[in-house]
Write a protein that holds these residues in place. Sequence first.
Motif, PDB file in Angstrom:
ATOM      1  N   ALA A  17      -7.810   5.943   3.276  1.00  0.00           N
ATOM      2  CA  ALA A  17      -6.734   5.325   3.831  1.00  0.00           C
ATOM      3  C   ALA A  17      -6.489   5.723   5.352  1.00  0.00           C
ATOM      4  O   ALA A  17      -5.966   5.065   6.279  1.00  0.00           O
ATOM      5  CB  ALA A  17      -5.423   5.435   3.063  1.00  0.00           C
ATOM      6  N   THR A  20      -8.887   3.920   7.615  1.00  0.00           N
ATOM      7  CA  THR A  20      -8.513   2.798   7.636  1.00  0.00           C
ATOM      8  C   THR A  20      -7.241   2.789   8.680  1.00  0.00           C
ATOM      9  O   THR A  20      -7.331   1.851   9.648  1.00  0.00           O
ATOM     10  CB  THR A  20      -7.963   2.230   6.313  1.00  0.00           C
ATOM     11  N   LEU A 184     -11.067   3.537   3.016  1.00  0.00           N
ATOM     12  CA  LEU A 184     -10.499   3.310   1.610  1.00  0.00           C
ATOM     13  C   LEU A 184     -11.199   2.760   0.613  1.00  0.00           C
ATOM     14  O   LEU A 184     -11.196   3.286  -0.632  1.00  0.00           O
ATOM     15  CB  LEU A 184      -9.097   2.722   1.867  1.00  0.00           C
ATOM     16  N   ILE A 207      -2.186   0.939  -1.852  1.00  0.00           N
ATOM     17  CA  ILE A 207      -2.218   1.484  -0.688  1.00  0.00           C
ATOM     18  C   ILE A 207      -2.300   0.341   0.528  1.00  0.00           C
ATOM     19  O   ILE A 207      -1.558   0.450   1.293  1.00  0.00           O
ATOM     20  CB  ILE A 207      -3.281   2.469  -0.411  1.00  0.00           C
ATOM     21  N   TYR A 208      -3.208  -0.482   0.148  1.00  0.00           N
ATOM     22  CA  TYR A 208      -3.326  -1.796   1.333  1.00  0.00           C
ATOM     23  C   TYR A 208      -1.945  -2.437   1.222  1.00  0.00           C
ATOM     24  O   TYR A 208      -1.406  -2.559   2.340  1.00  0.00           O
ATOM     25  CB  TYR A 208      -4.336  -2.484   0.820  1.00  0.00           C
TER      26      TYR A 208
END
Lengths: 229, 248
Positions: A17, A20, A184, A207-208
């Motif tokens: 993440a 990302t 991620l 998480i997104y």
Amino acid sequence: MSLEYISKILPLLLKGAGTTLSLFFIVIVLAIPLGFIVTLLAKSKFPPLRWLSNTYIFVMRGTPLLLQLVFIFFGFPIIGIFLNNTFDAPMLANLFRLERFQAAVLGFTLNYAAYFAEIFRGGLLAIDKGQYEAAKVLGFSRYHTTTKIIFPQMIRVALPAVTNESITLIKDTALLYAVAVPELLHFAQAAVNRDFNLTPLFIAALIYLVLVFVLTIFFKWLEKRFRFQ
Amino acid sequence: MTMVKANNVKKSFGTTEVLSGVSFEVQKGDVIAVIGPSGSGKSTMLRCLIDLEQVSDGSIFVENNPLVVDGVYSSGDERKTVTSKMGMVFQHFNLFPHLTVRQNLELAPKTVKKLPSAEIRNLSDMYLEKVGLLNKADSYPASLSGGQKQRVAIARALMMSPDVMLFDEPTSALDPELTGEVLATIKKLADERITMIVVTHEMGFAKEVANKVFFMDNGEFIEEGTPEQIFNTPTHDRTREFLNSILK
Ligand SMILES: Nc1ncnc2c1ncn2[C@@H]1O[C@H](COP(=O)(O)OP(=O)(O)O)[C@@H](O)[C@H]1O
Ligand SMILES: [Mg+2]
């Protein structure tokens, strides 16, 4: 879906993440100003600059982002860029990854700048010509007219579309998967394959969602600030 | 002293001639009302004076500085100097919607003239007071009535200390009950002998405030005179027709 398992895979997912997010922020910071420059070029009085800008927008929007990324990753080395990225230099492995990330930044920035340019062009169209006339009559230079009068109003008009584009970018970062930059989705998928367990995918999705949620809140706040009331 | 001088100004949009040789002079302290049917070229004339439109031919001087001579424009810097002597107020206000009232007033003196901020603050206080909107200094234009917006636009133009003010139908976009406050503000400026050219459909205002009236029709200045002459004893048929049509 034990807590233990989650705590075991979470660090890697968070690391992904992180990649990302870094990609997201760097691309946003680079692509928005670049997009604005492309917009200004598209309005230039010098025709070749207009053609250049319009062709750029056409190509970037007319071909898949994935194709562009693949081109940069596998096409550029062929034409001699990133030559020091040879596989037989294991000590350079970290540097190698860094450069892959930079290549990704390049690909995403070029692509998103074209989209932002189109958004800004729409924003400029929405500005009344009376604004330019008032600015001229008050003696503002072209530069100050653009920066102090036109730009802030254009941002307000463009903001909802910029929000949309940014949310798309968060999700598009998953394309890094295809060019083997670990982010991620990459770590989630690896864990799924290894452990025959879907939990990592759910966590990745979560998480997104959190990232998109925070982003949405931020842009809502920004839109409020740009409401001018 | 001659503030504005236009000589044989012509202007075409494509093949349509909108101004066909307009000449006039404006003296210091003059308050000129420009009247005439819609589409006669009044706005175009004003816009040519302040370089929002390019003339096709003719000359324009502001305080003896040439903007354009026989259709040939001065250099870019000279053009800016000439137009900086004038301020303009538009029919649709054209306030900057992203700035507060005070910021609307202060942006140009700050970025264009680079005046010290204390001086700018004094000026904006003074002009907001003059147009009666000091209490709206921190409001955004969106929250103002049309009449208030136009008064802000007038104050904003005054901030640059123009020698000549141009008004293009400053009350035409307003509800009838709001025109009074704007006209009163303009009258106040007239009482201070600020040189003005006001394109207007408000004949009462033209009679009361102007010392000269120009009548325009079909891209030409048909006649000029004192308000008494134009309104009571017009010499041209077209002036008479126009006045009959609007006073009916
Ligand atoms: N930008 C333009 N392009 C083409 N024609 C125009 C333009 N501006 C004004 N005109 C024409 O010029 C004539 C005079 O317009 P204008 O100066 O606005 O008249 P007025 O202000 O007296 O109503 C009108 O016929 C109008 O249609
Ligand atoms: Mg008009």
